[in-house]
Design a protein around this motif. Structure first.
Motif, PDB file in Angstrom:
ATOM      1  N   GLN A 108      -5.092  -2.102 -19.631  1.00 12.42           N
ATOM      2  CA  GLN A 108      -6.268  -1.783 -18.815  1.00 12.42           C
ATOM      3  C   GLN A 108      -5.879  -1.440 -17.390  1.00 12.42           C
ATOM      4  OE1 GLN A 108      -9.250  -0.982 -19.685  1.00 12.42           O
ATOM      5  NE2 GLN A 108      -8.637  -1.403 -21.787  1.00 12.42           N
ATOM      6  N   ARG A 109      -4.902  -2.185 -16.844  1.00 10.69           N
ATOM      7  CA  ARG A 109      -4.442  -1.895 -15.472  1.00 10.69           C
ATOM      8  C   ARG A 109      -3.854  -0.505 -15.392  1.00 10.69           C
ATOM      9  NH1 ARG A 109      -3.915  -6.001 -11.746  1.00 10.69           N
ATOM     10  NH2 ARG A 109      -3.584  -4.240 -10.357  1.00 10.69           N
ATOM     11  N   ALA A 110      -3.044  -0.161 -16.392  1.00 13.63           N
ATOM     12  CA  ALA A 110      -2.418   1.169 -16.414  1.00 13.63           C
ATOM     13  C   ALA A 110      -3.495   2.254 -16.466  1.00 13.63           C
ATOM     14  CB  ALA A 110      -1.477   1.287 -17.604  1.00 13.63           C
ATOM     15  N   ILE A 111      -4.500   2.048 -17.327  1.00 13.52           N
ATOM     16  CA  ILE A 111      -5.565   3.050 -17.468  1.00 13.52           C
ATOM     17  C   ILE A 111      -6.330   3.193 -16.146  1.00 13.52           C
ATOM     18  CG2 ILE A 111      -7.784   3.558 -18.594  1.00 13.52           C
ATOM     19  CD1 ILE A 111      -6.542   2.144 -21.145  1.00 13.52           C
ATOM     20  N   SER A 112      -6.678   2.058 -15.516  1.00 12.88           N
ATOM     21  CA  SER A 112      -7.495   2.192 -14.302  1.00 12.88           C
ATOM     22  C   SER A 112      -6.687   2.777 -13.144  1.00 12.88           C
ATOM     23  CB  SER A 112      -8.223   0.900 -13.939  1.00 12.88           C
ATOM     24  OG  SER A 112      -7.326  -0.111 -13.740  1.00 12.88           O
ATOM     25  N   ILE A 113      -5.405   2.405 -13.025  1.00 12.29           N
ATOM     26  CA  ILE A 113      -4.599   2.986 -11.932  1.00 12.29           C
ATOM     27  C   ILE A 113      -4.401   4.488 -12.176  1.00 12.29           C
ATOM     28  CG2 ILE A 113      -2.358   2.968 -10.745  1.00 12.29           C
ATOM     29  CD1 ILE A 113      -2.231  -0.099 -11.508  1.00 12.29           C
ATOM     30  N   ALA A 114      -4.123   4.855 -13.421  1.00 11.52           N
ATOM     31  CA  ALA A 114      -3.929   6.281 -13.744  1.00 11.52           C
ATOM     32  C   ALA A 114      -5.200   7.072 -13.446  1.00 11.52           C
ATOM     33  CB  ALA A 114      -3.527   6.452 -15.214  1.00 11.52           C
ATOM     34  N   THR A 115      -6.358   6.474 -13.734  1.00 12.52           N
ATOM     35  CA  THR A 115      -7.631   7.155 -13.481  1.00 12.52           C
ATOM     36  C   THR A 115      -7.838   7.390 -11.983  1.00 12.52           C
ATOM     37  OG1 THR A 115      -8.523   6.057 -15.424  1.00 12.52           O
ATOM     38  CG2 THR A 115     -10.126   7.037 -13.940  1.00 12.52           C
ATOM     39  N   VAL A 116      -7.600   6.344 -11.192  1.00 15.20           N
ATOM     40  CA  VAL A 116      -7.766   6.467  -9.737  1.00 15.20           C
ATOM     41  C   VAL A 116      -6.764   7.482  -9.177  1.00 15.20           C
ATOM     42  CG1 VAL A 116      -7.574   5.235  -7.535  1.00 15.20           C
ATOM     43  CG2 VAL A 116      -8.702   4.142  -9.465  1.00 15.20           C
ATOM     44  N   MET A 117      -5.502   7.398  -9.654  1.00 15.75           N
ATOM     45  CA  MET A 117      -4.480   8.335  -9.175  1.00 15.75           C
ATOM     46  C   MET A 117      -4.887   9.776  -9.429  1.00 15.75           C
ATOM     47  SD  MET A 117      -0.616   7.379 -10.186  1.00 15.75           S
ATOM     48  CE  MET A 117       0.097   5.912  -9.485  1.00 15.75           C
ATOM     49  N   GLN A 118      -5.391  10.028 -10.633  1.00 16.49           N
ATOM     50  CA  GLN A 118      -5.780  11.398 -10.975  1.00 16.49           C
ATOM     51  C   GLN A 118      -6.905  11.875 -10.086  1.00 16.49           C
ATOM     52  OE1 GLN A 118      -5.976  12.761 -15.240  1.00 16.49           O
ATOM     53  NE2 GLN A 118      -5.844  10.559 -15.541  1.00 16.49           N
ATOM     54  N   ILE A 119      -7.897  11.010  -9.860  1.00 15.53           N
ATOM     55  CA  ILE A 119      -9.033  11.401  -9.026  1.00 15.53           C
ATOM     56  C   ILE A 119      -8.534  11.728  -7.611  1.00 15.53           C
ATOM     57  CG2 ILE A 119     -11.138  10.550  -7.913  1.00 15.53           C
ATOM     58  CD1 ILE A 119     -11.619   8.956 -10.578  1.00 15.53           C
ATOM     59  N   LYS A 120      -7.654  10.879  -7.097  1.00 13.24           N
ATOM     60  CA  LYS A 120      -7.178  11.089  -5.726  1.00 13.24           C
ATOM     61  C   LYS A 120      -6.243  12.289  -5.612  1.00 13.24           C
ATOM     62  CE  LYS A 120      -7.883   6.653  -3.692  1.00 13.24           C
ATOM     63  NZ  LYS A 120      -7.329   5.523  -2.960  1.00 13.24           N
ATOM     64  N   LEU A 121      -5.415  12.499  -6.630  1.00 15.12           N
ATOM     65  CA  LEU A 121      -4.413  13.566  -6.524  1.00 15.12           C
ATOM     66  C   LEU A 121      -4.960  14.919  -6.917  1.00 15.12           C
ATOM     67  CD1 LEU A 121      -1.161  12.007  -8.037  1.00 15.12           C
ATOM     68  CD2 LEU A 121      -1.768  12.278  -5.646  1.00 15.12           C
ATOM     69  N   ILE A 122      -5.881  14.938  -7.864  1.00 16.00           N
ATOM     70  CA  ILE A 122      -6.227  16.217  -8.482  1.00 16.00           C
ATOM     71  C   ILE A 122      -7.554  16.787  -7.962  1.00 16.00           C
ATOM     72  CG2 ILE A 122      -6.718  17.329 -10.731  1.00 16.00           C
ATOM     73  CD1 ILE A 122      -4.606  15.323 -11.849  1.00 16.00           C
ATOM     74  N   SER A 123      -8.445  15.924  -7.515  1.00 16.20           N
ATOM     75  CA  SER A 123      -9.758  16.473  -7.143  1.00 16.20           C
ATOM     76  C   SER A 123      -9.705  17.200  -5.796  1.00 16.20           C
ATOM     77  CB  SER A 123     -10.800  15.372  -7.107  1.00 16.20           C
ATOM     78  OG  SER A 123     -10.380  14.367  -6.234  1.00 16.20           O
TER      79      SER A 123
END
Ligand code: HEM
Length: 123
Positions: A108-123
């Motif tokens: 779950q930690r991996a999924i939530s960190i990956a989600t936040v990273m993508q939002i911050k890096l890609i949007s």
């Protein structure tokens, strides 16, 4: 029944297994090789500390993963397919080795960190 992640030695085993897959992965390996030119002897202990802190709140990690990945993505763009692959490998590695609350928690930690990273890096 598989045993749960109980201690640092279990974290080390998980991290070593995960990166041995990453190093052989066509899509992810170039980030660690050509792009970041990772010194594995230095990188692996950082990752042990990061995940040990994530699961056991040991205070062993003080870095800034968001900034590290921002710089990485500036050299070679990180995109949703990369994160999808990273998560697939991470989750498979956990499930192959461990089962229990800590194993669920680390995924779950991996999924939530990956989600936040993508939002911050890609949007
Ligand atoms: C597309 C997916 C990803 C790729 C290709 C990737 C690649 C990398 C690379 C190449 C480094 C080393 C950078 C350097 O030292 O120059 C690194 C560091 C790191 N990565 Fe990732 N990463 C990905 C996703 C993630 C995710 C989802 C997490 C956490 C859940 C994560 C956690 C970390 C941490 C904690 C570090 C160490 C940061 C530090 O030096 O303090 N990465 N990653």
């Amino acid at each position: 029944m598989k045993t749960d992640i109980e201690n640092r030695s279990d974290i080390e085993h998980l991290v070593n297994s995960f990166y041995s897959k990453v190093k052989r992965d066509e899509m992810l390996a170039p980030f660690f090789g050509k792009v970041a030119k990772i010194n594995w002897k230095q990188h692996l202990p950082v990752m042990y500390n990061f995940w040990e802190n994530a699961v056991f709140h040991t205070g062993t990690y003080h870095g800034n993963p968001m900034e590290v990945h921002r710089q990485l993505s500036a050299k070679k763009s990180l995109s949703p397919v990369h994160f999808k692959r990273w998560l697939e490998l991470f989750i498979t590695t956990v499930d192959d080795l461990y089962g229990g609350n800590n194993a669920e928690n680390i995924k779950q930690r991996a999924i939530s960190i990956a989600t936040v990273m993508q939002i911050k890096l890609i949007s």
